[in-house]
Design an enzyme around this catalytic site. Structure first.
Site, mmCIF file in Angstrom:
data_model
loop_
_atom_site.group_PDB
_atom_site.id
_atom_site.type_symbol
_atom_site.label_atom_id
_atom_site.label_comp_id
_atom_site.label_asym_id
_atom_site.label_seq_id
_atom_site.Cartn_x
_atom_site.Cartn_y
_atom_site.Cartn_z
ATOM 1 N N ARG A 1 -2.369 -2.001 -3.606
ATOM 2 C CA ARG A 1 -3.645 -1.349 -3.343
ATOM 3 C C ARG A 1 -3.757 -0.103 -4.218
ATOM 4 O O ARG A 1 -2.866 0.747 -4.217
ATOM 5 C CB ARG A 1 -3.730 -0.938 -1.879
ATOM 6 C CG ARG A 1 -5.013 -0.225 -1.589
ATOM 7 C CD ARG A 1 -5.003 0.445 -0.255
ATOM 8 N NE ARG A 1 -6.310 1.035 -0.020
ATOM 9 C CZ ARG A 1 -6.532 1.989 0.865
ATOM 10 N NH1 ARG A 1 -5.555 2.445 1.595
ATOM 11 N NH2 ARG A 1 -7.739 2.475 1.028
ATOM 12 N N ARG B 1 -12.644 14.384 8.149
ATOM 13 C CA ARG B 1 -13.444 14.657 6.945
ATOM 14 C C ARG B 1 -14.888 14.973 7.331
ATOM 15 O O ARG B 1 -15.433 14.371 8.247
ATOM 16 C CB ARG B 1 -13.439 13.442 6.004
ATOM 17 C CG ARG B 1 -12.080 13.158 5.419
ATOM 18 C CD ARG B 1 -12.104 11.918 4.535
ATOM 19 N NE ARG B 1 -10.884 11.171 4.716
ATOM 20 C CZ ARG B 1 -10.732 9.900 4.373
ATOM 21 N NH1 ARG B 1 -11.726 9.222 3.835
ATOM 22 N NH2 ARG B 1 -9.578 9.292 4.576
ATOM 23 N N GLU C 1 -7.263 -5.979 5.068
ATOM 24 C CA GLU C 1 -7.238 -5.597 3.657
ATOM 25 C C GLU C 1 -6.008 -6.174 2.962
ATOM 26 O O GLU C 1 -6.057 -6.548 1.798
ATOM 27 C CB GLU C 1 -7.241 -4.061 3.547
ATOM 28 C CG GLU C 1 -8.583 -3.475 3.967
ATOM 29 C CD GLU C 1 -8.538 -1.992 4.281
ATOM 30 O OE1 GLU C 1 -7.975 -1.634 5.342
ATOM 31 O OE2 GLU C 1 -9.058 -1.203 3.496
ATOM 32 N N ASN D 1 -12.152 -1.227 18.085
ATOM 33 C CA ASN D 1 -11.600 -0.888 19.407
ATOM 34 C C ASN D 1 -12.435 0.003 20.308
ATOM 35 O O ASN D 1 -12.203 0.020 21.517
ATOM 36 C CB ASN D 1 -10.246 -0.202 19.220
ATOM 37 C CG ASN D 1 -9.246 -1.128 18.576
ATOM 38 O OD1 ASN D 1 -8.930 -2.178 19.128
ATOM 39 N ND2 ASN D 1 -8.772 -0.775 17.394
ATOM 40 N N HIS E 1 -13.048 1.504 0.410
ATOM 41 C CA HIS E 1 -12.875 0.455 1.440
ATOM 42 C C HIS E 1 -13.441 -0.895 0.968
ATOM 43 O O HIS E 1 -13.798 -1.737 1.786
ATOM 44 C CB HIS E 1 -13.612 0.814 2.757
ATOM 45 C CG HIS E 1 -13.047 1.988 3.490
ATOM 46 N ND1 HIS E 1 -13.849 2.887 4.138
ATOM 47 C CD2 HIS E 1 -11.774 2.392 3.697
ATOM 48 C CE1 HIS E 1 -13.098 3.827 4.716
ATOM 49 N NE2 HIS E 1 -11.827 3.541 4.459
ATOM 50 N N ASN F 1 0.868 -1.176 0.000
ATOM 51 C CA ASN F 1 0.000 0.000 0.000
ATOM 52 C C ASN F 1 0.907 1.228 0.000
ATOM 53 O O ASN F 1 1.486 1.592 1.021
ATOM 54 C CB ASN F 1 -0.889 -0.032 1.249
ATOM 55 C CG ASN F 1 -1.870 1.124 1.294
ATOM 56 O OD1 ASN F 1 -1.842 2.026 0.449
ATOM 57 N ND2 ASN F 1 -2.742 1.093 2.288
HETATM 58 P P1 ADP Z 1 -7.349 4.573 8.902
HETATM 59 O O1 ADP Z 1 -8.616 5.040 8.250
HETATM 60 O O2 ADP Z 1 -6.301 5.623 8.985
HETATM 61 O O3 ADP Z 1 -6.853 3.226 8.396
HETATM 62 P P2 ADP Z 1 -7.831 3.115 11.360
HETATM 63 O O4 ADP Z 1 -8.793 2.103 10.860
HETATM 64 O O5 ADP Z 1 -6.459 2.669 11.722
HETATM 65 O O6 ADP Z 1 -7.769 4.378 10.418
HETATM 66 O O7 ADP Z 1 -8.495 3.807 12.640
HETATM 67 C C1 ADP Z 1 -7.784 4.755 13.361
HETATM 68 C C2 ADP Z 1 -8.667 5.278 14.459
HETATM 69 O O8 ADP Z 1 -9.076 4.198 15.325
HETATM 70 C C3 ADP Z 1 -7.903 6.205 15.379
HETATM 71 O O9 ADP Z 1 -7.911 7.503 14.911
HETATM 72 C C4 ADP Z 1 -8.692 6.089 16.646
HETATM 73 O O10 ADP Z 1 -9.663 7.102 16.602
HETATM 74 C C5 ADP Z 1 -9.386 4.744 16.581
HETATM 75 N N1 ADP Z 1 -8.956 3.860 17.676
HETATM 76 C C6 ADP Z 1 -7.898 3.020 17.730
HETATM 77 N N2 ADP Z 1 -7.834 2.394 18.931
HETATM 78 C C7 ADP Z 1 -8.891 2.856 19.655
HETATM 79 C C8 ADP Z 1 -9.371 2.603 20.972
HETATM 80 N N3 ADP Z 1 -8.767 1.772 21.782
HETATM 81 N N4 ADP Z 1 -10.488 3.253 21.366
HETATM 82 C C9 ADP Z 1 -11.104 4.126 20.562
HETATM 83 N N5 ADP Z 1 -10.708 4.401 19.310
HETATM 84 C C10 ADP Z 1 -9.611 3.780 18.859
#
Ligand code: ADP
Length: 392
Positions: A88, A236, A379, A330, A177, A7
């Protein structure tokens, strides 16, 4: 057979190497700040994280360093062991309904499509070209974020603007996505033991989108012409009244580029909370009574709930709802906030089961009308599997 999933961003290169068809991840990592100062790379190998600072002039050098690391760590003994490289590509337009070989013709098409994804397609092209120079004998493939959504029908993918905008300029919903939605859909089908299902998949990360899937086909998705559509996200805006844009341009001293930047990088959680784009910070803010964080979370959750309700009706019912990506996997709070607002659909949260991060799990009660799952996305694995299938 070893397949590398790649990616490439403008200054980054994420990778995962898989043993296929076993789907075993051998190593993964990321090269960062390529072409700028303070560049470095990090690797994850046997649950160990390694970080090295090193000058990275371009993506080709990053690939060369990667090969050295693979050899030094005894993951490969020669370059030829890597039979496929899957790349990707964010925007495959209306041309690519599935993954494709990186042939000269296909490369020309993704270059043409760069005007639709100026931030994303050019770095992907750089990544493919660099990989071709380094991995001369491997099969190079293109795996698109948009391909899975090519089954969406015209009444869902068109905007109600002059039809000519679609025919002359390609203005339509493309959706993104796709690899993630496809992956968690196939996973949830295995869990519920059925392939002919109606599922709502919620990919909620920094970028976020929700997809309605029926019998394996995407029938609608919240992202649109670009990845800044639909839901409110980290930075966004998601959907807004289009006239706000012309109003702001006419009345404020803001250039088109500045406005585009605000809508993509200074809106969403960050714009409303004036605090952070990260949902962990928003949750901390809520804990300490920060009113703008409370408001941001309410707006955020409401938009997710609205899409789930809309797609429930559009699908004519629903066999499962899936949460995935950073927040979906998460954030215990965000999932609970969303599910608690869906009680009108007979959906019930199991509070204890929901106390989970980054693990596959059913989080609704046994008597919930629709089961709700957390399924970590992968992914990179979809990119490797599609590449493996093409080589086979
Ligand atoms: P991207 O779209 O950049 O791939 P991700 O899927 O990695 O994003 O998601 C990133 C977001 O996940 C972070 O900005 C955060 O807001 C959220 N995140 C990660 N761990 C936690 C957690 N333990 N609790 C709440 N939010 C979380």
């Amino acid at each position: 057979m070893k397949v590398l999933s790649v990616n490439a961003g403008s200054s980054s290169l994420k990778f995962s190497l898989f043993e296929m068809p076993e789907e075993k991840e051998l190593i993964c990592g990321v090269f960062e700040r390529i072409g700028i100062d303070n560049s470095f790379y990090s690797l994850k190998l046997n649950d160990q994280k390694i970080k090295k600072e090193i000058s990275l002039a371009d993506h080709k050098i990053a690939f060369e360093i990667l090969i050295n690391e693979l050899i030094n760590n005894n993951i490969i003994s020669s370059l030829d062991e890597i039979k496929g490289i899957g790349h990707r590509v964010v925007q495959g337009g209306a041309y690519f309904k599935q993954s494709a070989l990186a042939s000269p013709d296909n490369m020309r098409i993704i270059e043409e499509l760069a005007s639709l994804a100026p931030l994303h397609n050019p770095p992907a092209i750089t990544g493919v070209k660099a990989a071709m120079e380094v991995f001369k004998n491997a099969t190079q493939t293109l795996v698109f974020d948009t391909a899975f959504h090519q089954t969406i029908k015209k009444e869902n993918f068109l905007y109600s603007v002059p039809y000519k905008w679609y025919t002359d300029f390609g203005v339509r919903k493309y959706g993104f996505h796709g690899t993630s939605h496809k992956y968690v859909y196939s996973k949830v089908n295995k869990l519920i033991g059925n392939d002919d299902t109606k599922v709502i998949t919620c990919h909620i990360g920094n970028g976020a989108s929700i997809t309605a899937i029926k019998n394996g086909k995407s029938i609608n998705t919240s992202m649109g012409f670009t990845p800044n559509a639909g839901l409110m996200m980290g930075t966004r805006s998601g959907d807004i009244d289009p006239t706000i844009i012309t109003y702001m341009l006419k009345n404020k001293t803001m250039t088109v580029e500045e406005l585009e930047n605000v809508l993509n990088k200074e809106s969403g959680f960050l714009g409303i909370s004036e605090f952070s784009s990260d949902s962990r910070d928003i949750e901390d803010g809520i804990e300490s009574g920060n009113e703008k964080c409370i408001l941001a979370q309410e707006m955020y959750v409401k938009r997710i709930v609205n899409y789930i309700a809309k797609y429930y009706v559009e699908l004519g019912g629903c066999d499962a709802i899936v949460f995935t990506a950073g927040i979906g996997e998460n954030s215990i709070k965000t999932r609970a906030d969303v599910i608690n607002k869906l009680y009108a659909l007979g959906i019930k949260l199991d509070k204890e089961q929901n106390n989970v991060r980054g693990e596959e799990r059913l989080i609704s009660t046994i008597d919930s009308k629709i089961p709700v799952y957390v399924i970590p996305t992968n992914e990179e694995l979809i990119i490797a599997s599609d590449t493996y299938a093409m080589i086979k």
